[in-house]
Design a protein around this motif. Structure first.
Motif, PDB file in Angstrom:
ATOM      1  N   PRO A  71       1.187  -1.313  -5.474  1.00 40.41           N
ATOM      2  CA  PRO A  71       0.254  -0.736  -6.446  1.00 40.41           C
ATOM      3  C   PRO A  71      -1.117  -0.468  -5.827  1.00 40.41           C
ATOM      4  O   PRO A  71      -1.471  -1.027  -4.791  1.00 40.41           O
ATOM      5  CB  PRO A  71       0.154  -1.802  -7.539  1.00 40.41           C
ATOM      6  CG  PRO A  71       0.587  -3.065  -6.896  1.00 40.41           C
ATOM      7  CD  PRO A  71       1.526  -2.691  -5.792  1.00 40.41           C
TER       8      PRO A  71
ATOM      9  N   GLN B 120       6.760   1.182  -4.617  1.00 38.43           N
ATOM     10  CA  GLN B 120       5.623   1.224  -3.706  1.00 38.43           C
ATOM     11  C   GLN B 120       4.561   0.205  -4.137  1.00 38.43           C
ATOM     12  O   GLN B 120       4.454  -0.133  -5.313  1.00 38.43           O
ATOM     13  CB  GLN B 120       4.995   2.617  -3.672  1.00 38.43           C
ATOM     14  CG  GLN B 120       5.748   3.606  -2.827  1.00 38.43           C
ATOM     15  CD  GLN B 120       7.077   4.017  -3.416  1.00 38.43           C
ATOM     16  OE1 GLN B 120       7.328   3.866  -4.598  1.00 38.43           O
ATOM     17  NE2 GLN B 120       7.964   4.535  -2.588  1.00 38.43           N
TER      18      GLN B 120
ATOM     19  N   ILE C 270       9.705   2.591 -12.684  1.00 36.71           N
ATOM     20  CA  ILE C 270       8.591   1.969 -11.962  1.00 36.71           C
ATOM     21  C   ILE C 270       8.964   2.030 -10.486  1.00 36.71           C
ATOM     22  O   ILE C 270      10.007   1.539 -10.078  1.00 36.71           O
ATOM     23  CB  ILE C 270       8.371   0.513 -12.417  1.00 36.71           C
ATOM     24  CG1 ILE C 270       8.040   0.476 -13.912  1.00 36.71           C
ATOM     25  CG2 ILE C 270       7.254  -0.135 -11.601  1.00 36.71           C
ATOM     26  CD1 ILE C 270       8.011  -0.910 -14.512  1.00 36.71           C
TER      27      ILE C 270
ATOM     28  N   PRO D 261       4.663  -4.025 -15.571  1.00 37.29           N
ATOM     29  CA  PRO D 261       4.014  -3.416 -14.394  1.00 37.29           C
ATOM     30  C   PRO D 261       2.514  -3.699 -14.415  1.00 37.29           C
ATOM     31  O   PRO D 261       1.844  -3.466 -15.417  1.00 37.29           O
ATOM     32  CB  PRO D 261       4.303  -1.929 -14.560  1.00 37.29           C
ATOM     33  CG  PRO D 261       4.492  -1.741 -16.024  1.00 37.29           C
ATOM     34  CD  PRO D 261       5.080  -3.014 -16.544  1.00 37.29           C
TER      35      PRO D 261
ATOM     36  N   SER E 192       0.310   0.175 -10.623  1.00 41.67           N
ATOM     37  CA  SER E 192       1.711   0.446 -10.290  1.00 41.67           C
ATOM     38  C   SER E 192       2.010   1.933 -10.422  1.00 41.67           C
ATOM     39  O   SER E 192       1.525   2.600 -11.326  1.00 41.67           O
ATOM     40  CB  SER E 192       2.642  -0.325 -11.228  1.00 41.67           C
ATOM     41  OG  SER E 192       2.475  -1.702 -11.075  1.00 41.67           O
ATOM     42  N   TRP E 193       2.832   2.437  -9.526  1.00 44.20           N
ATOM     43  CA  TRP E 193       3.247   3.834  -9.551  1.00 44.20           C
ATOM     44  C   TRP E 193       4.453   3.965 -10.468  1.00 44.20           C
ATOM     45  O   TRP E 193       5.394   3.181 -10.359  1.00 44.20           O
ATOM     46  CB  TRP E 193       3.610   4.302  -8.152  1.00 44.20           C
ATOM     47  CG  TRP E 193       2.477   4.234  -7.200  1.00 44.20           C
ATOM     48  CD1 TRP E 193       2.180   3.207  -6.366  1.00 44.20           C
ATOM     49  CD2 TRP E 193       1.482   5.237  -6.984  1.00 44.20           C
ATOM     50  NE1 TRP E 193       1.050   3.514  -5.643  1.00 44.20           N
ATOM     51  CE2 TRP E 193       0.603   4.750  -6.000  1.00 44.20           C
ATOM     52  CE3 TRP E 193       1.254   6.492  -7.534  1.00 44.20           C
ATOM     53  CZ2 TRP E 193      -0.482   5.474  -5.555  1.00 44.20           C
ATOM     54  CZ3 TRP E 193       0.162   7.213  -7.068  1.00 44.20           C
ATOM     55  CH2 TRP E 193      -0.690   6.706  -6.091  1.00 44.20           C
ATOM     56  N   VAL E 194       4.425   4.945 -11.363  1.00 42.75           N
ATOM     57  CA  VAL E 194       5.514   5.130 -12.321  1.00 42.75           C
ATOM     58  C   VAL E 194       5.854   6.608 -12.448  1.00 42.75           C
ATOM     59  O   VAL E 194       5.044   7.475 -12.127  1.00 42.75           O
ATOM     60  CB  VAL E 194       5.147   4.567 -13.718  1.00 42.75           C
ATOM     61  CG1 VAL E 194       4.939   3.067 -13.667  1.00 42.75           C
ATOM     62  CG2 VAL E 194       3.938   5.264 -14.302  1.00 42.75           C
TER      63      VAL E 194
END
Length: 141
Positions: free
Chosen positions: A84, A82, A79, A41, A45-47
């Motif tokens: 990042p 959406q 992960i 990622p 990055s959204w996690v």
């Protein structure tokens, strides 16, 4: 017997390669924490990752890894698909935190919308005039 079984299933005992990444949570935290991530990622990055007994939303952050043993690291659970955060937003969050002497995680929270920011938008009810009369029409109507 076990040698034959291992030859039949060569990838069974192998784990996917893990990479160490930093994750910043939108909480009043001074720094990002190291986690294991399967895949690669990029920063921003959204996690979803475990933190304090809960799984919460976080952002992969750039920075040097801490001196924590690899086996002590928790693994990122998911992960999110959406897009990042951009490098400009990440730099802006870091600048705001440094300029205002505010915790880095709290500054991240300022650039996020409400907690449901990554949920799909709620649907809206709409009505359309068709011109058809209802089955039970009274004289008063």
């Amino acid at each position: 017997m076990s040698d034959a079984k291992e030859q039949e299933d060569p990838g069974k005992g192998e784990e996917a390669p893990c990479r160490r990444v930093k994750v910043l949570f939108p909480l009043p935290l001074a720094k990002a924490y190291d986690y294991r991530a399967t895949g690669d990622p990029p920063p921003g990055s959204w996690v979803m990752a475990p933190f304090g007994g809960h799984t919460i939303l976080g952002v992969v952050w750039s920075g040097e890894p801490d001196d924590v043993a690899q086996e002590k690291l928790k693994t990122i659970e998911r992960i999110l698909p959406q897009p990042p955060l951009s490098a400009e937003i990440i730099d802006f969050v870091a600048w705001v935190a440094a300029y205002t002497m505010f915790p880095l995680g709290a500054a991240l929270r300022l650039v996020m919308r409400a907690g449901d920011a990554l949920d799909p938008p709620a649907g809206h009810a709409a009505y359309e005039l068709t011109g058809a009369e209802p089955a039970r029409m009274t004289s008063a109507r």
